[in-house]
Design a protein around this motif. Structure first.
Motif, PDB file in Angstrom:
ATOM      1  N   SER B  43       0.836  -1.207   0.000  1.00 35.71           N
ATOM      2  CA  SER B  43       0.000   0.000   0.000  1.00 35.71           C
ATOM      3  C   SER B  43       0.858   1.240   0.000  1.00 35.71           C
ATOM      4  O   SER B  43       0.545   2.224  -0.673  1.00 35.71           O
ATOM      5  CB  SER B  43      -0.904   0.031   1.232  1.00 35.71           C
ATOM      6  OG  SER B  43      -1.757  -1.067   1.227  1.00 35.71           O
ATOM      7  N   ASP B 158      -6.038  -0.708  -4.468  1.00 36.08           N
ATOM      8  CA  ASP B 158      -5.482  -1.228  -3.222  1.00 36.08           C
ATOM      9  C   ASP B 158      -6.430  -2.255  -2.616  1.00 36.08           C
ATOM     10  O   ASP B 158      -7.396  -1.909  -1.949  1.00 36.08           O
ATOM     11  CB  ASP B 158      -5.233  -0.091  -2.227  1.00 36.08           C
ATOM     12  CG  ASP B 158      -4.355  -0.546  -1.061  1.00 36.08           C
ATOM     13  OD1 ASP B 158      -4.062  -1.755  -0.983  1.00 36.08           O
ATOM     14  OD2 ASP B 158      -3.970   0.305  -0.251  1.00 36.08           O
ATOM     15  N   GLU B 159      -6.166  -3.492  -2.876  1.00 35.93           N
ATOM     16  CA  GLU B 159      -6.999  -4.602  -2.404  1.00 35.93           C
ATOM     17  C   GLU B 159      -8.487  -4.293  -2.558  1.00 35.93           C
ATOM     18  O   GLU B 159      -9.236  -4.315  -1.590  1.00 35.93           O
ATOM     19  CB  GLU B 159      -6.689  -4.902  -0.935  1.00 35.93           C
ATOM     20  CG  GLU B 159      -5.207  -5.070  -0.705  1.00 35.93           C
ATOM     21  CD  GLU B 159      -4.900  -5.834   0.561  1.00 35.93           C
ATOM     22  OE1 GLU B 159      -5.772  -6.594   1.020  1.00 35.93           O
ATOM     23  OE2 GLU B 159      -3.783  -5.686   1.078  1.00 35.93           O
TER      24      GLU B 159
HETATM   25 MG   LIG Z   1      -2.333  -2.387   2.342  1.00 36.36          MG
END
Ligand SMILES: [Mg+2]
Ligand SMILES: Nc1ncnc2c1ncn2[C@@H]1O[C@H](COP(=O)(O)OP(=O)(O)OP(=O)(O)O)[C@@H](O)[C@H]1O
Lengths: 277, 355
Positions: B43, B158-159
């Motif tokens: 991240s 991000d995910e």
């Molecule tokens: Mg992360």
């Protein structure tokens, strides 16, 4: 099972009722005394409602006393204090919540420190400072003092509201093309309205009912605020309860109006749905 | 669309180093997936590309232009957050059009862009709703929609699927792939789900402890993992690892068995190695044959399509993935052979691949 629940519900309601009665009774008494003619006040004994109600005290307070001026003064002072404090506290609270900066720890400590002293200790130095500036006996002086004393707590209050708003939201806004300030104004601020309303309300009431500084810093009638004005009903030899209570009831009105105005924003839960939950 | 070049990027939070000397170049239209365990800095790297995190050292370029000092709003990049980060006080349509409104796009163009994105994602009936009246999957779509209305130079994810249930995740995964095929925009996608990584990526970047472990196309990482970390991370069920030493031209394991050294690999006598073999490359054979082992079944996990059989062998809990149902029962003796051509040998000291 259901019986037990019903009993519990009833008990719960009774407890709430008892609490509400306890909290509201003084207000009721205020109202009752304010409409009791002076002649009946001491002669009727303790009754829930006088045998004959009248508005004579209200009439007197509104027409034959300086209370209208006091109200106006109080309104000006409280509203200005509330607005200025909320503005400053919003910006400061946002910085506290979002930024890491040098000396943050010390600033927070300092803010906390200011909350630790009894106000009485500070009256003399305050007076000494304001007097040469010509700010005693003036509403401006009062506003400055109130702002100074309310900003720290209001800042912590606002910080906690900002802390409750996910940082991802302004990150998203900044990636969407907003500057930090635009993100603050268009995304964060609307979501903080409940917090802002709460802070406004809190500061307004605090300033509205402040007595100590108002008493010490103001001496002439033209800058007297309402709590100090109330004291004028206490003379050396008697207290005119009827008029005092009538003035008290009138003093409740602006505060009530103010809360009516902001209560829409006090409703929580505006941020629900921002992030997965 | 654009290329992204990351050069010698380092990141420290205070005194805590998080990323070490990251080099990566992402081609125009490429779909790159960053994978790694939690806390490895995925991240952080993504947020540095977006401009949400300062760059401690190194340089990031978009289309050859250095952007270290460029504000996020001027990078023309869209990002989908794990938390979705929808604006709660705006409707779906307003959420999606926010970026366009900030850019002072005309009303007609905005309506057109929003409608086209909503159509692609099936959001038409939801445009007037607020985020809190949406399900998790719908919120996820809105977050995607907010990114695609803009036609940005690059997408960062991000995910984005990690808050969805398994079925929905699979569906959205396919949808993201389809969208990428249609739009062809440069994308950087962070996940710790190796299946997402395998299925979506043109190229996978495997990270661990703030260091890039291997970069390559998904099958490369699967077939020739560069070190023990990548070998263990990519693939499910995970690769079996057997520890041993080189003794007289073979690998002696702790339980006294030996594994033949694959062709073309030279080991020093006494060298400590780890042998990796994927569960699907362990075979159950009918009877004893050259190089087979006898073992007893420990545990059987049927997955529907295949079956995972656990046996105690070579000092390890060895997993076998077989498509044959009823191939084994708990307690049953089995003969097992390793697929010699598909063994991975790693140096245990450096953890790097020997062959
Ligand atoms: Mg992360
Ligand atoms: N603001 C911060 N201050 C200090 N350390 C941080 C900060 N943000 C992240 N870190 C640390 O940096 C490391 C990498 O964090 P990052 O969020 O990039 O991990 P990640 O790979 O995205 O993990 P996950 O899969 O859990 O999201 C972590 O060890 C984390 O504790």
């Amino acid at each position: 099972m259901t019986r037990k629940r019903a009993v519990l519900t009833v008990l719960h309601r009774l407890a709430v009722l008892a609490y509400v009665a306890f909290a509201l009774f003084p207000l009721f008494w205020l109202l009752k005394v304010s409409v009791t003619p002076t002649s009946l006040l001491y002669t009727e004994g303790i009754r829930l409602w006088p045998s004959q109600a009248s508005l004579e005290h209200y009439k007197f307070v509104l027409t034959h006393s300086s209370f209208p001026t006091f109200f106006l003064n109080s309104t000006i002072v409280s509203a200005s204090t509330a607005v200025i404090v909320t503005l400053v506290a919003s910006l400061a609270g946002y910085a506290m919540s979002r930024f890491v900066f040098r000396g943050k720890y010390w600033i927070v400590s300092l803010l906390l420190l200011t909350q630790m002293f009894p106000l009485v200790m500070l009256i003399a130095p305050m007076f000494k400072m304001l007097s040469p500036l010509g700010l005693t006996n003036s509403l401006t002086g009062l506003v400055i003092v109130y702002v100074a004393f309310n900003v720290p707590f209001a800042t912590f209050l606002m910080q906690s509201f900002f802390d409750g708003i996910p940082k991802d939201l302004e990150d998203a806004a900044m990636i969407d093309g907003a500057t930090r300030f635009t993100a603050f104004r268009q995304i964060i601020l609307p979501l903080t309205l409940p917090g802002i309303a709460a802070t406004l309300g809190f500061v307004f009431t605090a300033a509205w009912s402040e007595l100590l500084f108002a008493l010490m810093l103001i001496s002439g009638n033209q800058a007297t605020t309402f709590p100090v004005g109330l004291l004028s009903f206490v003379s050396k030899f008697s207290v005119d309860f009827g008029q005092m209570m009538a003035a008290g009831v009138l003093a409740l009105i602006p505060a009530c109006l103010f809360f009516l105005l902001i209560q829409r924003y006090l409703v929580q839960g505006l941020t629900a749905g921002a992030v997965k939950g | 669309m654009a290329s992204i070049t990351i050069e010698a990027i380092t990141k420290t939070f205070g005194t805590v180093p998080v990323l070490h000397d990251i080099d990566l170049s992402i081609g125009d239209g490429e779909f790159v997936v960053l994978v790694g365990p939690s806390g490895c800095g995925k991240s952080t790297l993504l947020r540095m590309i977006a401009g949400l995190e300062d760059i401690t050292a190194g340089e990031i370029r978009i289309d050859g232009r250095r952007i270290n000092e460029v504000a996020p709003k001027d990078r023309d990049i869209a990002m989908v957050f794990q938390s979705y980060a929808l604006y709660p006080h705006m409707t779906v349509a307003d959420n999606m059009s926010y970026s366009l409104r900030l850019r002072k796009t005309t009303k007609e163009r905005i309506a057109e862009a929003v409608n086209s994105a909503a159509g692609k994602l099936g959001l038409d009936p939801l445009l007037a709703r607020r985020p809190k009246a949406l399900s998790g999957g719908q919120r996820q779509r809105v977050a995607m929609g907010r990114a695609i209305v803009r036609h940005p130079k690059a997408f960062l994810f991000d995910e984005p699927l990690s808050n969805l249930d398994a079925r929905l995740r699979e569906q959205m995964r396919a949808e993201i792939k389809r969208l990428h095929k249609a739009i062809g925009a440069t994308s950087v996608y962070v996940t710790h789900d190796q299946i997402e990584a395998m299925t979506l990526a043109d190229r996978i970047v495997a990270m661990h402890g703030g260091i890039i472990q291997q970069v390559g196309n998904p099958l490369d990482l699967y077939d020739r993992p560069a070190n023990l970390f990548v070998a263990g991370f990519i693939g499910s069920p995970a690769m079996n690892f057997v520890e041993g030493h080189c003794r007289a031209g073979a690998i002696a394991t702790v339980d006294g068995s030996t594994v033949a050294v694959p062709d073309g690999i030279h080991l020093a006598e006494g060298q400590a190695v780890t042998v990796g073999v994927r569960p699907e490359h362990v075979r159950i054979v009918a009877g004893p044959e050259a190089g087979s082992y006898a073992a007893r079944v420990d545990l059987v996990e049927p997955t529907g399509f295949g079956t995972i059989v656990h046996v105690r062998l070579l000092g390890e809990d060895l997993k076998i993935y077989t498509l044959e149902r009823g191939a084994a029962e708990v307690g049953q003796p089995l003969h097992i052979a390793l697929d010699g051509a598909r063994l991975h040998i790693f140096d245990r000291e450096t953890t790097n691949r020997i062959g």
